[in-house]
Enzyme design. Structure first.
Site, short mmCIF file in Angstrom:
data_model
loop_
_atom_site.label_atom_id
_atom_site.label_comp_id
_atom_site.label_asym_id
_atom_site.label_seq_id
_atom_site.Cartn_x
_atom_site.Cartn_y
_atom_site.Cartn_z
CB ALA A 132 -0.88 0.01 1.24
CE LYS A 133 5.49 4.76 -0.10
NZ LYS A 133 6.64 3.92 0.23
N GLY A 134 0.52 5.86 0.62
CA GLY A 134 -0.36 7.01 0.74
C GLY A 134 0.43 8.28 0.52
#
Ligand code: NAD
Length: 416
Positions: A104-106
């Protein structure tokens, strides 16, 4: 020329290696796309009383092998495609080292250097609240990335905990030790770099004691890598650089002293007894190990023919372009790719999460021993795949990762 779209580049790797492995077209299609994307626009009260609207993203690429895991970055250039590519990268990284996470990444589009601590805290708390519908200790666990740090993680942990009514340290990693962080997290990426460098040197018949090393970047990864390679592995640090330029001394330099000089003067340049050289020259020096630990796309088809290192260990994410990969492979230079070389950071993040879920903490020695075991095993698997198929280590690492994610998907099956 515009920089290549990172999401398109990330998808190309999946296409190429997926086909090599004979994966089903539909599985390749699935692996090329994120599972879930959340975009949020939210208000933050600024110090002068005005209200500003910020845009942020959280992208979950895959949860097939476990909860999603990946950092949050604050930067004016954050884009949805960049976050998608970074999320995908995390899936492969976790698979290569065999830790039970998906990627995931944000990110939030903002200029953190121009914001006060109070503004950053309010932005972080509101962003956490906005994405709290998809994050959680069993769903998706953020961590620091560009311009976010342990303080940012402490605010996220507190905001999430307030919303559920009790402390949930396992919702983020990279926290301060006092609230559930792990020993050894700060140097973890660089320690992993050292462990895989030792494995590579062994395969190349090269002694680490006295091996010459050039490091690009003297930030978190570069500084600790230089310190550990010198202090624990016995290497000779002949060159380092930062954004202001590089320094060189064929006899070797002490990283601690370089750090003292950098703290005093703001850069590594002008270090006593060393010659100032350019950043380009650092990459092209005659040395045994080259550790790019700063930026993307620094080893290109232009300078790859001039690189003389025997082994390259990618401390940074994406320092080498695909064209340069080909040139280096033909020259017989062993390149340990980012998704293996810098996975020590996410591995110790995983240790932090495990400790948080058990409320039982390990010693630094236990962390080091377990990290070494994981990095060494991962190196061996990638090396065998690369050698067995006569491909470079990057392709070998993608083979390992795609195989494991595709297998996990096959075992779980399609719902409903
Ligand atoms: P950092 O900001 O602490 O350090 C970056 C360093 O690069 C600084 O010393 C800076 O002066 C230097 N730099 C900038 N431009 C340069 C140039 N043109 N030439 C030479 N040096 C230059 O960042 P970091 O945390 O050390 O991360 C470095 C890289 O490692 C990034 O690609 C990051 O994504 C990757 N990475 C970091 C971690 C981690 O745990 N910190 C984990 C995995 C990957």
């Amino acid at each position: 020329m515009a920089a290549p779209n990172p999401y398109v580049s990330a998808q190309k790797h999946v296409d190429r290696v997926g086909k090599m492995l004979g994966l089903d077209e539909s599985v390749i299609e699935l692996l090329k796309k994120p599972r879930r994307e959340l975009g949020v626009n939210f208000p933050v009260r600024m110090d002068d009383g005005s209200m500003r609207i910020f845009t942020g993203y959280r992208v979950q690429h895959s949860s097939v092998r476990g909860p999603c895991k990946g950092g949050i970055r604050y930067h004016p250039n954050v884009s949805l495609d960049e976050v998608r590519a970074l999320a995908m990268w995390m899936t492969w990284k976790c698979a290569v080292v065999g830790i039970p996470y998906g990627g995931a990444k944000g990110g939030v589009i903002c200029s953190p250097k121009e914001m006060s601590k109070g503004e950053l805290e309010r932005l972080t708390r509101r962003f956490t609240s906005e994405i709290s519908i998809i994050i959680g200790p069993h769903e998706d666990i953020p961590a620091p990335d560009v311009y976010t740090d342990s303080q940012t993680m402490a605010w996220i942990m507190d905001t999430y905990s307030m919303s559920v009514g009790h402390s949930v340290p396992g919702v983020v990693t990279g926290k301060p030790i006092e609230i559930g962080g792990s020993a050894g997290r700060e140097e973890a990426t660089s320690r992993g770099v050292m462990y895989v460098a030792e494995e590579a040197a062994r395969r190349k018949g090269l002694k680490m004691a006295g091996a010459t090393v050039a490091v690009q970047g003297f930030g978190n990864v570069g500084w600790h890598a230089a310190r550990l390679l010198h202090g624990e592995a016995g290497c000779k640090i002949i060159a380092v650089s930062d954004s202001s330029g590089g320094i060189y001394n064929a006899q070797g330099m002490e990283p601690e002293k370089i750090m003292q000089h950098k703290k005093k003067t703001g850069s590594v340049k002008g270090f006593k007894g060393a010659k100032d050289i350019s950043n380009e020259e650092v990459l092209e020096l005659q040395c045994d190990l080259l550790v790019p630990a700063a930026l993307e796309n620094v080893i290109t088809k232009e300078n790859a023919p001039k690189i003389k290192a025997k082994i390259i260990v990618e401390g940074a994410n994406g320092p080498t372009t695909p064209e340069a990969d080909e040139i280096l492979f033909k020259k017989g230079i062993m390149l340990i790719p980012d998704i293996l070389a810098n996975a020590g950071g996410v591995t110790v993040s995983y240790f932090e999460w495990v400790q948080d879920l058990q409320f039982f903490f390990w010693t630094n020695d236990q962390i080091k021993e377990r990290l070494k075991e994981i990095m060494t095993k991962a190196f061996e698997r990638v090396f065998e795949h690369a050698n067995g198929s006569k491909v470079d280590m990057r392709t070998g690492a993608y083979m390992v990762a795609l195989k494991d994610v595709a297998r996990a998907f096959e075992l779980r099956g399609v719902f409903p």
